[in-house]
Design a protein around this motif. Sequence first.
Motif, PDB file in Angstrom:
ATOM      1  N   UNK A  79     -60.454  -3.853  32.477  1.00 44.01           N
ATOM      2  CA  UNK A  79     -59.531  -2.886  33.073  1.00 44.01           C
ATOM      3  C   UNK A  79     -58.226  -2.697  32.335  1.00 44.01           C
ATOM      4  N   UNK A  80     -58.075  -3.309  31.161  1.00 47.26           N
ATOM      5  CA  UNK A  80     -56.852  -3.116  30.397  1.00 47.26           C
ATOM      6  C   UNK A  80     -56.731  -1.650  29.984  1.00 47.26           C
ATOM      7  N   UNK A  81     -55.572  -1.069  30.199  1.00 47.23           N
ATOM      8  CA  UNK A  81     -55.290   0.311  29.769  1.00 47.23           C
ATOM      9  C   UNK A  81     -54.141   0.262  28.768  1.00 47.23           C
ATOM     10  N   UNK A  82     -54.502   0.120  27.507  1.00 44.39           N
ATOM     11  CA  UNK A  82     -53.543   0.041  26.417  1.00 44.39           C
ATOM     12  C   UNK A  82     -53.606   1.365  25.653  1.00 44.39           C
ATOM     13  N   UNK A  83     -52.602   2.234  25.779  1.00 43.29           N
ATOM     14  CA  UNK A  83     -52.674   3.543  25.125  1.00 43.29           C
ATOM     15  C   UNK A  83     -52.883   3.474  23.619  1.00 43.29           C
ATOM     16  N   UNK A  84     -52.290   2.481  22.977  1.00 46.43           N
ATOM     17  CA  UNK A  84     -52.435   2.381  21.529  1.00 46.43           C
ATOM     18  C   UNK A  84     -53.863   1.983  21.157  1.00 46.43           C
ATOM     19  N   UNK A  85     -54.483   1.100  21.959  1.00 43.96           N
ATOM     20  CA  UNK A  85     -55.887   0.750  21.744  1.00 43.96           C
ATOM     21  C   UNK A  85     -56.794   1.928  22.077  1.00 43.96           C
ATOM     22  N   UNK A  86     -56.443   2.702  23.115  1.00 42.59           N
ATOM     23  CA  UNK A  86     -57.248   3.878  23.453  1.00 42.59           C
ATOM     24  C   UNK A  86     -57.259   4.867  22.287  1.00 42.59           C
ATOM     25  N   UNK A 143     -45.597   9.209  31.006  1.00 41.81           N
ATOM     26  CA  UNK A 143     -44.639   9.946  31.821  1.00 41.81           C
ATOM     27  C   UNK A 143     -44.966   9.815  33.305  1.00 41.81           C
ATOM     28  N   UNK A 144     -46.253   9.764  33.635  1.00 39.62           N
ATOM     29  CA  UNK A 144     -46.633   9.576  35.037  1.00 39.62           C
ATOM     30  C   UNK A 144     -46.087   8.260  35.583  1.00 39.62           C
ATOM     31  N   UNK A 222     -50.815  -5.350  34.546  1.00 40.76           N
ATOM     32  CA  UNK A 222     -49.817  -5.589  33.498  1.00 40.76           C
ATOM     33  C   UNK A 222     -49.933  -4.591  32.338  1.00 40.76           C
ATOM     34  N   UNK A 223     -50.930  -3.717  32.397  1.00 40.45           N
ATOM     35  CA  UNK A 223     -50.979  -2.601  31.450  1.00 40.45           C
ATOM     36  C   UNK A 223     -49.723  -1.744  31.522  1.00 40.45           C
ATOM     37  N   UNK A 224     -49.021  -1.820  32.656  1.00 42.94           N
ATOM     38  CA  UNK A 224     -47.840  -0.982  32.859  1.00 42.94           C
ATOM     39  C   UNK A 224     -46.841  -1.149  31.720  1.00 42.94           C
ATOM     40  N   UNK A 225     -46.656  -2.371  31.224  1.00 44.15           N
ATOM     41  CA  UNK A 225     -45.633  -2.540  30.191  1.00 44.15           C
ATOM     42  C   UNK A 225     -46.070  -1.945  28.852  1.00 44.15           C
ATOM     43  N   UNK A 226     -47.384  -1.791  28.634  1.00 49.04           N
ATOM     44  CA  UNK A 226     -47.862  -1.113  27.430  1.00 49.04           C
ATOM     45  C   UNK A 226     -47.837   0.406  27.607  1.00 49.04           C
ATOM     46  N   UNK A 227     -48.179   0.861  28.802  1.00 42.88           N
ATOM     47  CA  UNK A 227     -48.152   2.294  29.094  1.00 42.88           C
ATOM     48  C   UNK A 227     -46.729   2.839  28.992  1.00 42.88           C
ATOM     49  N   UNK A 228     -45.760   2.083  29.519  1.00 42.11           N
ATOM     50  CA  UNK A 228     -44.391   2.586  29.621  1.00 42.11           C
ATOM     51  C   UNK A 228     -43.725   2.799  28.266  1.00 42.11           C
TER      52      UNK A 228
END
Length: 307
Positions: A79-86, A143-144, A222-228
């Motif tokens: 469930x990790x959502x890392x934008x840079x990895x995506x 931004x969301x 904790x993905x939040x800190x990577x998303x932000x």
Amino acid sequence: MQPISVKFQSNGLALAGDLYLPEGQAAGERRPAVVTSHPFGGVKEQTAGLYARHLADRGFVALAFDAAHQGESEGQPRGLEDPFARAEDIRSAVTFLATLDQVDPERIGALGICASGGYVPFAATTDHRIKAVATVSAADISALFREGLGGGQDGQVLRDMLDAAAVARTAEATTGVFRHNPVVPDTAEEASGLPTLYREGHDYYRTPRAQHPNSGNRYLFRSVDQIAQYSSYDLIDLISPRPLLMIAGTEADTAYFSREAIEKAEEPKELFWIEGATHIDLYDKDPYVPAAVAKLTGFFEEHLAAA
């Protein structure tokens, strides 16, 4: 059309994909190809696969895949959502397509849906192998989280989330417990009264309409800190002179993301409106998806044409 199950590497992880080949493709024939990338919380069997199948029906090799840490792809924690990895996964999908005998490596495009409507342009800013860039119902996930849907969210909300993400990181190390939060409301009651995006998100992901066992409606908090710390469109002007097409519904509460991104982008660019469609309508509903597919087909036919 039944896809071929494939695997390819991204950052040392095996990603699972569904490869759609056009009917009647001759042996040794190299076709243009399109990567389709799924929304936040989605998997390849949902809207990304639907668009891939439609594009294959129109003559393109198309690949839908699960991001690392999600769906059938490898990666821990789940469930990790890392934008840079995506974004790196999208580049890896392009690499995979470029190695196939059925694909012309000089004629590869990419389509991102929802959050991937941010990830795909972000990846394409520096990956010049992506010759044409398209989005459907694009959203800047950063931004969301930072600003809330439509903007105006009190800054304390993000600060509180980042505090909680820090606690979650330490808890992972000390207790082995991973905090997962819902992507969309789990129940219709929880969705009631929320903005259209979240109400319809529940209806898409949490009902038989599109529910899938690999799409569990949970992301690692904790993905939040990577998303932000990520931003989808700051460098979108670097896509030029390659073409950019963004498709949005006139009734989508996320339409402003496409409008603002197009304003930042350089030519050639186009914002194409689907009249009457909401954000989620463009995932799977008639007549909105056929209208989007028709536009995408013309776009990719023109810009992935043989040299």
